[in-house]
Design an enzyme around this catalytic site. Structure first.
Site, PDB file in Angstrom:
ATOM      1  N   GLU A 131       0.663  -1.096   0.005  1.00 49.63           N
ATOM      2  CA  GLU A 131      -0.163  -0.055   0.094  1.00 49.63           C
ATOM      3  C   GLU A 131       0.826   1.171  -0.001  1.00 49.63           C
ATOM      4  OE1 GLU A 131      -2.798  -0.427   3.299  1.00 49.63           O
ATOM      5  OE2 GLU A 131      -3.309  -2.326   2.559  1.00 49.63           O
ATOM      6  N   ASN A 172       2.254  -5.330  -3.085  1.00 55.05           N
ATOM      7  CA  ASN A 172       0.893  -5.728  -2.858  1.00 55.05           C
ATOM      8  C   ASN A 172       0.049  -4.127  -2.622  1.00 55.05           C
ATOM      9  OD1 ASN A 172      -0.952  -7.897  -2.195  1.00 55.05           O
ATOM     10  ND2 ASN A 172      -0.991  -6.903  -0.021  1.00 55.05           N
ATOM     11  N   HIS A 208     -10.202  -6.248  -2.427  1.00 50.80           N
ATOM     12  CA  HIS A 208     -11.374  -6.057  -1.336  1.00 50.80           C
ATOM     13  C   HIS A 208     -12.505  -5.347  -2.029  1.00 50.80           C
ATOM     14  CE1 HIS A 208      -8.912  -7.503   1.969  1.00 50.80           C
ATOM     15  NE2 HIS A 208      -7.868  -6.741   1.702  1.00 50.80           N
ATOM     16  N   GLU A 238      -5.855 -10.852  -1.280  1.00 51.13           N
ATOM     17  CA  GLU A 238      -6.589 -10.735  -0.097  1.00 51.13           C
ATOM     18  C   GLU A 238      -8.242 -10.495  -0.287  1.00 51.13           C
ATOM     19  OE1 GLU A 238      -5.363  -7.196   2.147  1.00 51.13           O
ATOM     20  OE2 GLU A 238      -3.155  -7.786   1.746  1.00 51.13           O
ATOM     21  N   ASP A 240     -12.044 -10.411  -1.011  1.00 56.16           N
ATOM     22  CA  ASP A 240     -13.420 -10.576  -0.164  1.00 56.16           C
ATOM     23  C   ASP A 240     -14.219  -9.468  -0.650  1.00 56.16           C
ATOM     24  OD1 ASP A 240     -12.239  -8.268   1.252  1.00 56.16           O
ATOM     25  OD2 ASP A 240     -12.191  -9.159   2.962  1.00 56.16           O
TER      26      ASP A 240
HETATM   27  O1  G3I Z   1      -3.893  -6.781  19.090  1.00 59.14           O
HETATM   28  C1  G3I Z   1      -5.041  -5.748  19.521  1.00 59.14           C
HETATM   29  C2  G3I Z   1      -5.498  -6.359  21.095  1.00 59.14           C
HETATM   30  O2  G3I Z   1      -4.563  -6.417  21.723  1.00 59.14           O
HETATM   31  C3  G3I Z   1      -6.694  -5.293  21.075  1.00 59.14           C
HETATM   32  O3  G3I Z   1      -7.318  -5.865  22.327  1.00 59.14           O
HETATM   33  C4  G3I Z   1      -7.675  -5.492  19.882  1.00 59.14           C
HETATM   34  C5  G3I Z   1      -8.778  -4.253  20.174  1.00 59.14           C
HETATM   35  O4  G3I Z   1      -9.269  -3.576  19.056  1.00 59.14           O
HETATM   36  O5  G3I Z   1      -7.058  -4.734  18.980  1.00 59.14           O
HETATM   37  C6  G3I Z   1      -6.137  -5.823  18.314  1.00 59.14           C
HETATM   38  O6  G3I Z   1      -5.444  -5.328  17.379  1.00 59.14           O
HETATM   39  C7  G3I Z   1      -6.109  -5.272  15.981  1.00 59.14           C
HETATM   40  C8  G3I Z   1      -5.629  -6.165  14.963  1.00 59.14           C
HETATM   41  O7  G3I Z   1      -6.050  -6.273  13.698  1.00 59.14           O
HETATM   42  C9  G3I Z   1      -5.361  -7.543  15.542  1.00 59.14           C
HETATM   43  O8  G3I Z   1      -6.535  -8.324  15.695  1.00 59.14           O
HETATM   44  C10 G3I Z   1      -6.385  -3.697  15.568  1.00 59.14           C
HETATM   45  O9  G3I Z   1      -7.201  -3.224  16.305  1.00 59.14           O
HETATM   46  C11 G3I Z   1      -7.165  -4.167  14.264  1.00 59.14           C
HETATM   47  O10 G3I Z   1      -7.184  -2.815  13.629  1.00 59.14           O
HETATM   48  C12 G3I Z   1      -6.255  -5.092  13.293  1.00 59.14           C
HETATM   49  O11 G3I Z   1      -6.932  -5.011  12.216  1.00 59.14           O
HETATM   50  C13 G3I Z   1      -6.285  -5.672  11.034  1.00 59.14           C
HETATM   51  C14 G3I Z   1      -6.131  -4.643   9.933  1.00 59.14           C
HETATM   52  O12 G3I Z   1      -5.197  -5.298   8.920  1.00 59.14           O
HETATM   53  C15 G3I Z   1      -5.049  -3.575  10.423  1.00 59.14           C
HETATM   54  O13 G3I Z   1      -4.951  -2.677   9.277  1.00 59.14           O
HETATM   55  C16 G3I Z   1      -6.785  -6.837  10.395  1.00 59.14           C
HETATM   56  O14 G3I Z   1      -7.233  -7.929  11.461  1.00 59.14           O
HETATM   57  C17 G3I Z   1      -6.417  -7.489   9.057  1.00 59.14           C
HETATM   58  O15 G3I Z   1      -7.181  -8.328   8.780  1.00 59.14           O
HETATM   59  C18 G3I Z   1      -6.126  -6.056   8.310  1.00 59.14           C
HETATM   60  O16 G3I Z   1      -5.491  -6.635   7.037  1.00 59.14           O
HETATM   61  C19 G3I Z   1      -5.013  -5.815   5.943  1.00 59.14           C
HETATM   62  C20 G3I Z   1      -3.974  -6.408   5.437  1.00 59.14           C
HETATM   63  O17 G3I Z   1      -2.987  -6.302   6.304  1.00 59.14           O
HETATM   64  C21 G3I Z   1      -3.577  -5.397   4.152  1.00 59.14           C
HETATM   65  N1  G3I Z   1      -4.640  -5.143   3.270  1.00 59.14           N
HETATM   66  C22 G3I Z   1      -5.619  -4.521   3.940  1.00 59.14           C
HETATM   67  C23 G3I Z   1      -6.082  -5.448   5.037  1.00 59.14           C
HETATM   68  C24 G3I Z   1      -7.655  -5.192   5.640  1.00 59.14           C
HETATM   69  O18 G3I Z   1      -7.604  -4.061   6.414  1.00 59.14           O
END
Ligand code: G3I
Length: 320
Positions: A131, A172, A208, A238, A240
């Site tokens: 990105e 990516n 996405h 990715e 969906d």
């Molecule tokens: O680890 C913390 C945890 O300690 C806390 O309690 C919780 C409360 O919200 O948050 C947790 O962190 C989260 C993390 O995922 C792990 O679950 C973050 O808030 C959350 O923002 C994060 O989201 C991820 C996102 O990337 C962040 O940008 C998604 O799971 C993940 O699927 C997503 O993946 C991205 C790709 O890497 C790049 N392309 C887009 C894609 C979708 O956004």
């Protein structure tokens, strides 16, 4: 046959899914993720990102990433490793550090070298840079661009190649799945890395999408060809396809068509190596946490039951 078996029969390397560590305690979820008839590849959704792997400078933490790498190895699944240089999910010491060109370059190279060396031989591919572009195709003004300039991209690829010469190295991004400024920007990055003399093997199209506004099969086919003409592979990394809730039969039918068109575009390009969905079940999709009121983006519902999209993906892969 399942999705991966059908994909391989079509000459693809894999059909796969993203996953994340907390979900692996869900036994029915894990059983389907490990079903290699459907999934020949997995991607860690969070476990290998910078905040997880180097939470403080030069202190590396591989437990979460190793759990998913070991799962893939146990199951005999390929691993797409994700991701080395990205503006999001950076630890504070990177995003709020006081840097110079030389110190950030050294920190970036140290990160890439350590992480890629740790996973050497285990990653089919690495998403080296993620990105890096704005929607208009210009460079995103992230911390790496601010201190290093566009050279951070070829330097990242060269550093990754030195640490694991056998991993396929990918750029990516999202919204590069049909022709336009951002797709053109991603092609410019491929050429930039090539002109620098560094190795770049592929472009990952995140995909996405939104039900009913997914690019057509022909728009996607044309766009994939623009990338592969540069001498690189492509993959949907990715995939969906989200909808505004509640789900209806009509939305599920349109979603199914949108999935089929996307998978068919990959099938039609010999250099499209595979398709990864960004988790397979609505139970663990990232979408509702980011887009309020939207969801149901995956081919399996929240009860791990296959939705109409499953059969149409399989059909696109030539399976029955
Ligand atoms: O680890 C913390 C945890 O300690 C806390 O309690 C919780 C409360 O919200 O948050 C947790 O962190 C989260 C993390 O995922 C792990 O679950 C973050 O808030 C959350 O923002 C994060 O989201 C991820 C996102 O990337 C962040 O940008 C998604 O799971 C993940 O699927 C997503 O993946 C991205 C790709 O890497 C790049 N392309 C887009 C894609 C979708 O956004």
């Amino acid at each position: 046959a399942g999705l991966h078996t059908a994909a391989v029969a079509k000459g693809k390397l894999y059909f796969g899914s993203a996953t994340d560590n907390p979900e692996l305690t869900d036994a029915p979820y894990l059983a389907q993720l490990s079903n290699t008839d459907d999934f020949g590849q997995i991607t860690p959704g969070n476990a290998q990102k910078w905040d997880a792997s180097e939470p403080s400078q030069n202190t590396f933490s591989y437990t979460k990433g190793d759990d998913i790498a070991n799962l893939a190895a146990t199951n005999g699944q390929k691993l797409r490793c994700h991701t080395l240089v990205w503006h999001s999910q950076l630890p504070n010491w990177v995003s709020s550090g006081s840097w110079t060109n030389a110190t950030l370059l050294a920190a970036m190279k140290n990160h890439i070298t350590n992480v890629v060396t740790h996973y050497k031989g285990k990653c089919y591919a690495w998403d080296v840079a993620n990105e890096a572009l704005n929607e208009d195709g210009t460079y995103r003004d992230n911390i790496f661009y601010q201190y290093i300039g566009e050279a951070y991209l070829p330097i990242a690829f060269a550093t990754a190649a030195a640490a694991d010469p056998d991993a396929k190295l990918y750029y990516n991004d999202y919204n590069i799945e049909s022709a336009g400024s951002k797709s053109t920007g991603a092609q410019r990055i491929v050429k930039l890395v090539q002109q620098y003399g560094a190795k770049i093997d592929g472009v990952g199209l995140q995909a996405h999408f939104i039900v009913g506004s997914t690019p057509s099969q022909s728009a996607q086919t044309t766009n994939l060809a623009a990338f592969t003409a540069l001498g690189v592979d492509v993959a949907y990394t990715e995939l969906d396809i989200r909808m505004t809730l509640p789900s209806t039969a009509a939305l599920l039918t349109q979603q199914s068509t949108d999935y089929q068109n996307t998978v068919a575009a990959c099938v039609a390009n010999a250099k499209c190596v595979g398709v990864t969905i960004w988790d397979y079940t609505d139970k663990y999709s990232w979408v509702p946490n980011t887009f309020s009121g939207q969801g149901d983006a995956c081919p399996w519902d929240a009860n791990l039951v296959k939705k109409p999209a499953y059969a149409d993906i399989l059909a696109a892969l030539g399976g029955t």
